[in-house]
Design a protein around this motif. Structure first.
Motif, short mmCIF file in Angstrom:
data_model
loop_
_atom_site.label_atom_id
_atom_site.label_comp_id
_atom_site.label_asym_id
_atom_site.label_seq_id
_atom_site.Cartn_x
_atom_site.Cartn_y
_atom_site.Cartn_z
N MET A 1 0.40 -1.49 -0.04
CA MET A 1 -0.22 -0.10 0.02
C MET A 1 0.93 1.48 -0.47
O MET A 1 1.84 1.10 0.73
N LYS A 2 0.48 2.32 -0.88
CA LYS A 2 1.04 3.51 -0.56
C LYS A 2 1.11 4.14 0.76
O LYS A 2 0.58 4.06 0.81
N GLU A 3 1.98 4.96 0.43
CA GLU A 3 2.25 6.14 1.51
C GLU A 3 0.73 7.48 1.63
O GLU A 3 0.72 7.74 0.45
N VAL A 34 -10.92 0.52 0.83
CA VAL A 34 -9.65 -0.19 1.73
C VAL A 34 -8.97 -1.03 1.08
O VAL A 34 -7.87 -1.32 0.94
N ASP A 35 -10.49 -1.61 0.44
CA ASP A 35 -9.52 -2.74 -0.23
C ASP A 35 -8.88 -2.87 -1.35
O ASP A 35 -8.09 -3.58 -2.16
N MET A 37 -7.08 -0.02 -2.07
CA MET A 37 -5.96 0.42 -1.55
C MET A 37 -5.00 -0.79 -1.57
O MET A 37 -3.94 -0.91 -1.68
N LYS A 38 -5.72 -1.25 -1.13
CA LYS A 38 -4.42 -2.83 -0.14
C LYS A 38 -4.40 -3.26 -2.23
O LYS A 38 -2.80 -4.19 -1.53
N ASP A 39 -5.08 -3.45 -2.47
CA ASP A 39 -4.47 -4.47 -4.51
C ASP A 39 -3.70 -3.48 -5.36
O ASP A 39 -3.74 -3.76 -6.24
N GLY A 40 -3.97 -1.97 -4.53
CA GLY A 40 -2.63 -1.29 -5.66
C GLY A 40 -4.16 -0.88 -6.62
O GLY A 40 -3.11 -0.15 -7.45
N THR A 43 -4.48 4.88 -5.32
CA THR A 43 -3.37 5.06 -4.91
C THR A 43 -3.81 6.47 -4.59
O THR A 43 -2.69 7.10 -5.15
#
Length: 329
Positions: A1-3, A34-35, A37-40, A43
């Motif tokens: 996950m990106k900052e 959120v899911d 974001m976790k998978d890219g 972003t």
């Protein structure tokens, strides 16, 4: 996950100002964002948590309608006695949409803006016009058994995942929002743009706008309405085909009818052709069947999802017949 940075504003104006900086996403319950974001897939560089804003709750309007606050949880909206009595199809749609744990977290505003669950969209190793415009739509020639049969294009065949939005479309709901340019409202029928050649457009909201409420007009109250969902398993799953319908019959004649379909298009599909065919006519199974066939004559199924056409036709007939006979469950 990106900052990313995280903000929890107390005022709507503050949230809008933060969102104007770019790279920002509003965070409600996070059950979809959120899911991603976790998978890219998503972003963002900044999250603006809107749950502390005073945007929750259900209130009545003078015309007998309801205003649903954008940060109201799906569970609270589904359980509200006014929603259950005046718009039972909406309560049923919310209950059908997810498990209790997810409904407790998910917000109404976030529900409207959730992304498709097309597997190609969720896999960053695959091309996807919705995620990366111009890269292609592999679903059209690939895995598409649960994809769109209405309103799709060569650029995208994904379906919209929201159960709630189907019911809201049937009831002529209006989405209210705030932006730095001022407030506004968009009818649900216009909230989701046609897929066309811009499938990356999630909604018609202006950039940076924040959903604040959903208005249900009193004229749309339908205590006899129903939401019915066909899915691949009995536990919580996205719809294969669903319907939100309301029917009023007087002396065996249809005097009012509302029909919206889910699982068949990139947005909730208001069945206007079927409504026109039924209004003023006999409330019979034959009439319901013919109206469904007229609506679905525009269907353009892909190789592996033609089964959705008879499924949708049968679902329309069955639900309308049940409503005509006074069955709402």
């Amino acid at each position: 996950m990106k900052e990313f940075t995280y903000h929890r504003p107390a005022l709507v104006r503050e949230a809008l100002t933060l969102a104007a900086r770019g790279g920002t996403r509003y965070l409600g319950g996070g059950t979809n964002l959120v899911d991603l974001m976790k998978d890219g897939v998503e972003t963002p560089t900044r999250l603006v948590d809107v749950r502390q804003l005073s945007l929750d709750g259900v209130r009545e309007t003078p015309d007998g309608g309801l205003i649903l606050g954008a940060t109201t949880s799906n569970s609270d909206a589904a359980a509200d006695i006014r929603v259950r009595r005046r718009f039972p199809a909406l309560s049923q749609a919310l209950l059908a949409g997810a498990s209790g744990q997810l409904r407790n977290m998910a917000t109404l505003g976030g529900n409207l803006l959730q992304q498709t669950r097309c597997s190609y969209f969720g896999d960053v190793s695959e091309p996807c016009n919705k995620r990366e415009p111009g890269s292609g739509c592999p679903a059209i020639a690939g895995e598409h058994h649960n994809h769109a049969i209405l309103g799709a294009s060569e650029h995208c065949a994904a379906t919209h995942p929201s159960d709630m939005a189907v019911a809201l479309t049937a009831f002529d709901a209006v989405v209210h929002y705030e932006s730095l340019q001022g407030p506004g409202g968009i009818p649900l029928a216009e909230f989701y743009p046609p897929v066309g050649d811009t499938p990356q457009r999630v909604s018609a909201l202006p950039p940076g706008a924040l959903i604040t409420a959903i208005a249900l007009p009193g004229a749309a109250t339908a205590p006899g309405s129903r939401y019915r969902k066909v899915r691949e398993r009995a536990s919580y799953a996205f719809s294969t085909v669903s319907i939100a319908a309301a029917l009023k019959v007087e002396e065996d004649t249809v005097t009012s009818v509302r029909i919206a379909l889910g699982g068949v298009a990139s947005r909730p599909w208001r069945a206007r052709t079927a409504e026109v065919a039924l209004l003023g006519g006999a409330a019979t199974a034959d009439a319901f069947r013919a109206a469904a066939a007229a609506e679905l004559s525009a269907a353009r199924p892909l190789r592996d999802n033609a089964y959705k056409v008879p499924l949708a036709r049968n679902l329309i007939e069955a639900v309308l017949t049940g409503l005509a006979q006074g069955r709402t469950r």
